[in-house]
Design a protein around this motif. Structure first.
Motif, PDB file in Angstrom:
ATOM      1  N   CYS A 232       0.830  -1.203   0.000  1.00 42.96           N
ATOM      2  CA  CYS A 232       0.000   0.000   0.000  1.00 42.96           C
ATOM      3  C   CYS A 232       0.875   1.268   0.000  1.00 42.96           C
ATOM      4  O   CYS A 232       1.783   1.382   0.823  1.00 42.96           O
TER       5      CYS A 232
ATOM      6  N   GLN B 139      -8.245   5.239   3.962  1.00 46.59           N
ATOM      7  CA  GLN B 139      -9.400   4.404   4.324  1.00 46.59           C
ATOM      8  C   GLN B 139     -10.120   4.993   5.534  1.00 46.59           C
ATOM      9  O   GLN B 139     -11.345   4.992   5.610  1.00 46.59           O
TER      10      GLN B 139
ATOM     11  N   GLU C 221       0.161   4.069   1.008  1.00 50.09           N
ATOM     12  CA  GLU C 221      -0.161   4.933   2.140  1.00 50.09           C
ATOM     13  C   GLU C 221       0.338   4.360   3.466  1.00 50.09           C
ATOM     14  O   GLU C 221       0.754   5.089   4.345  1.00 50.09           O
ATOM     15  N   CYS C 222       0.237   3.047   3.621  1.00 53.39           N
ATOM     16  CA  CYS C 222       0.567   2.466   4.929  1.00 53.39           C
ATOM     17  C   CYS C 222       1.534   1.292   4.830  1.00 53.39           C
ATOM     18  O   CYS C 222       1.874   0.685   5.836  1.00 53.39           O
TER      19      CYS C 222
ATOM     20  N   CYS D 118      -5.868  -2.976   0.113  1.00 51.59           N
ATOM     21  CA  CYS D 118      -5.089  -2.843   1.337  1.00 51.59           C
ATOM     22  C   CYS D 118      -6.038  -3.230   2.466  1.00 51.59           C
ATOM     23  O   CYS D 118      -7.115  -2.662   2.607  1.00 51.59           O
TER      24      CYS D 118
ATOM     25  N   CYS E 275      -4.822   2.805   7.838  1.00 54.09           N
ATOM     26  CA  CYS E 275      -4.444   3.315   6.521  1.00 54.09           C
ATOM     27  C   CYS E 275      -5.228   4.613   6.300  1.00 54.09           C
ATOM     28  O   CYS E 275      -6.458   4.591   6.232  1.00 54.09           O
TER      29      CYS E 275
HETATM   30 ZN   LIG Z   1      -3.045   1.023   3.238  1.00 51.71          ZN
END
Ligand SMILES: [Zn+2]
Length: 672
Positions: free
Chosen positions: A409, A436, A411-412, A427, A433
């Motif tokens: 992912c 999300q 983002e995370c 993800c 995250c």
């Molecule tokens: Zn994520």
């Protein structure tokens, strides 16, 4: 009823239903109401249940689907099913016409028609009955999709008039724009990935295993070419007119969907007309097809290895631009679905500057064989975001690099997972995250959900970044002083937000259930669940069987509900929301106050047609009195309210399980 009476009745009903179907879906001139149609259809279904040996392969009941195709058989085409050669300019057409004139010295008639943007299909009829439907495939062999095609209401299952004993008719199956939009709206509210365009949706739908699902999608079909040994007409247009008499949906001259001409001028005029008007059509077309009208001349002209010489497709100038792909970035949505986005060298397209385009998913990138640095074609379809539709491989620079799809992912950094049967990667780090998390909060406050005025998407992100909110429950403990310390926050906006949050405590349970964002639970499903389970605790403890037993709740939704309640974080958030005063139970409306809940604990099935109530009214009454509506009969069923025309299979099941049947009258007595 004895068998021979039933047979006569079945024949009469089938004939009438085929006829009404034709009036409605081919002529668009229904002569009876939907209700009357439905009553007749139900009667036929009932008779067929009683006398299964009398069911015809092409009965009107096949329209609702039911057959499952595990694997589609490969079928060799009787006549090769070639695609047409494409042209993109007037000059191509002028050349086409000249080439034909050279080979045929006398005057040539042409037929111009629309090029539907769907899936080509070949339908075989024998003795007036549809016997097989085959996709184009590779032109030599295609897939047998007969069961699914039978659900398409504009395709006749039985013909009328003086049709030849055996022939094939070809056409295009497509998804009307309205049906496409409806489908995507449903997907959106359930948090599912949207379909890319009507054409892909049509071809995907045609290959679905369950014909019942196909029936619901609302596919349509225009027929445009006849093949056979014993056709009475010698021209293409003549044959299509005949086909219309037999019950087929063919393009109409009266609407200028098809037109005969004997000059290049006429052809260009037809193109100019539809280039202007094509957006007014209720379905997508991507060009015009020009065919030589005479079958004899078609034969004379013959085929190249790839396509007929007697026809050509002119593709409308697409709203397309050429630019360079600089990089690919990845967006994470509220459900965790990852969408790749192309970052492009800015280019002008239909008056706007395009910098980004959708790439849908990994498969799409691989299909296009995209490399960073490639020259790509970008198009604006019906969607707001443009998409990359092709690559100019010939101009690929030596430094171009293939796109290695991300595995984690952006983002995370969690590892991405591709679930079975889905095109997207996900993800799964739902609670850690950031897109999300903010996506869930944004969904929660949206209009159809908790409708929290004064709080917008950007503010949510601002609050999240400042550490004021980490989940939806935090909204109810917002600190005004901390809010005021943020940029662009004044007394008034803070008060508005606090008021909006407070007002949301009045939002009814069914909307709350939609707002908390259980996957596949859109607003309609949320209503159904709220009505049936009354409060969040009942829903939480419901077994899979109990969930599925509810009308309109399938396995996918049921599993998703259970999945949701298995997550400790969700349980924790709900308990905090509860403490804040959010509605987690159906509130008895004013009219219900004082009503004795005499049906509490009863699971009731409503079946058949009634005199005094509609089925819906009966179900509402049951709920109001504390009972639960079940979709099917089981050992837990307390009783069945049986109307007229209750299906014989249901009767049998009730008898077998020893479930009591009561009439409408008895029910009224029971509750009065
Ligand atoms: Zn994520």
């Amino acid at each position: 009823m004895d068998k021979s009476t039933a047979q006569l009745k079945i024949q009469k009903l089938s004939k009438e239903l085929h006829e009404h179907n034709y009036s409605y879906y081919v002529l668009s001139q229904p002569t009876i109401t939907d209700y009357q149609f439905d009553v007749m259809l139900q009667e036929l279904i009932k008779l067929e249940e009683q006398f299964p040996e009398l069911i015809d392969e092409n009965s009107p009941t096949k329209r609702v689907g039911g057959a499952i195709t595990k694997e589609f058989d490969t079928v060799i085409h009787n006549h090769r099913m070639l695609s047409l050669s494409n042209s993109y300019s007037r000059q191509d057409l002028i050349d086409f016409e000249k080439r034909i004139q050279k080979l045929i010295e006398e005057e040539v008639e042409y037929v111009c028609e629309l090029k539907y943007d769907g899936v080509a299909i070949g339908l075989r009829y024998l003795d007036g009955k549809l016997v097989q439907a085959v996709t184009r495939g590779d032109g030599t062999r295609g897939d047998d999709v007969t069961n699914n095609v039978k659900t398409i209401r504009s395709i006749p299952l039985e013909l009328k008039g003086d049709y030849p004993k055996e022939f094939e008719i070809r056409g295009e199956i497509f998804l009307p724009l309205k049906a496409f939009e409806k489908l995507n709206k449903e997907k959106e509210s359930a948090g599912e990935t949207l379909m890319a365009n009507p054409r892909n949706t049509a071809s995907g739908t045609l290959k679905m295993q369950s014909s019942k699902v196909v029936a619901k999608r609302g596919l349509d079909c225009y027929l445009y070419y006849l093949l056979g040994e014993n056709l009475s007409e010698k021209t293409h247009l003549g044959n299509l007119k005949k086909a219309a008499e037999w019950g087929f949906k063919v393009p109409l001259e009266s609407e200028r969907m098809i037109e005969k001409t004997n000059s290049i001028r006429g052809i260009l005029d037809f193109i100019a007309f539809w280039n202007e008007r094509r957006r007014e059509l209720p379905f997508e077309v991507d060009g015009i097809v020009i065919k030589v009208n005479s079958y004899q001349k078609q034969e004379l002209l013959g085929f190249t290895s790839k396509s007929p010489r007697w026809a050509i497709a002119y593709k409308f100038e697409t709203e397309q631009a050429v630019t360079v792909l600089n990089s690919v970035s990845y967006q994470v949505g509220r459900t965790g679905a990852v969408t790749p986005v192309a970052n492009l060298e800015p280019v002008s397209l239909l008056g706007t500057v395009v910098k980004r385009a959708s790439l849908h998913n990994k498969d799409q990138i691989e299909k296009l064989d995209l490399h960073i640095g490639d020259e790509v074609f970008v198009e604006k379809g019906g969607e707001i975001i443009p998409k990359v539709v092709g690559v100019n491989v010939a101009s690929r620079p030596s430094y171009a690099k293939p796109i290695g799809y991300i595995t984690h992912c952006p983002e995370c950094a969690s590892a991405l997972v591709r679930k079975e049967g889905e095109a997207n990667h996900y993800c799964l780090n739902e609670n850690g995250c950031s897109p999300q998390i903010t996506g869930k909060i944004q969904h929660y406050i949206s209009r159809k959900a908790m409708d929290i005025d004064g709080l917008g998407g950007e503010t949510v992100e601002q609050f999240y970044k400042a550490g004021l909110i980490k989940d939806i429950a935090d909204l109810y403990s917002l600190d005004p002083l901390k809010m005021l310390s943020l940029e662009r926050m004044a007394d008034k906006s803070v008060n508005n937000i606090l008021k909006g949050v407070k007002d949301s405590l009045k939002i009814p349970f069914e909307q709350v259930l939609f707002a908390i964002g259980i996957r596949f639970v859109g607003s309609t499903v949320a209503k159904t669940l709220a009505r049936n389970f009354k409060n969040i605790d009942n829903l939480k403890t419901a077994t899979l069987e109990e969930l599925i037993e509810v009308d309109e709740i399938g396995v996918k939704i049921a599993e998703s509900v259970q999945e949701f309640f298995k997550d400790d974080k969700n349980i924790e958030v709900i308990s905090r929301l509860k403490a804040a005063g959010v509605q987690f139970a159906v509130k008895e409306s004013d009219e219900d106050i004082g009503v004795e809940k005499i049906l509490t604990g009863k699971s009731i099935v409503v079946s058949g047609v009634f005199q005094k109530f509609t089925r819906e009214e009966l179900k509402k009454t049951i709920e109001r009195l504390g009972g639960k509506n079940a979709g099917s009969i089981s050992k837990k069923t307390s009783f069945i309210i049986a109307g007229e025309k209750m299906g014989p299979s249901k009767l049998q099941k009730a008898e077998k399980m020893g479930v009591k049947l009561i009439s409408e009258e008895e029910f009224i007595q029971m509750i009065s």
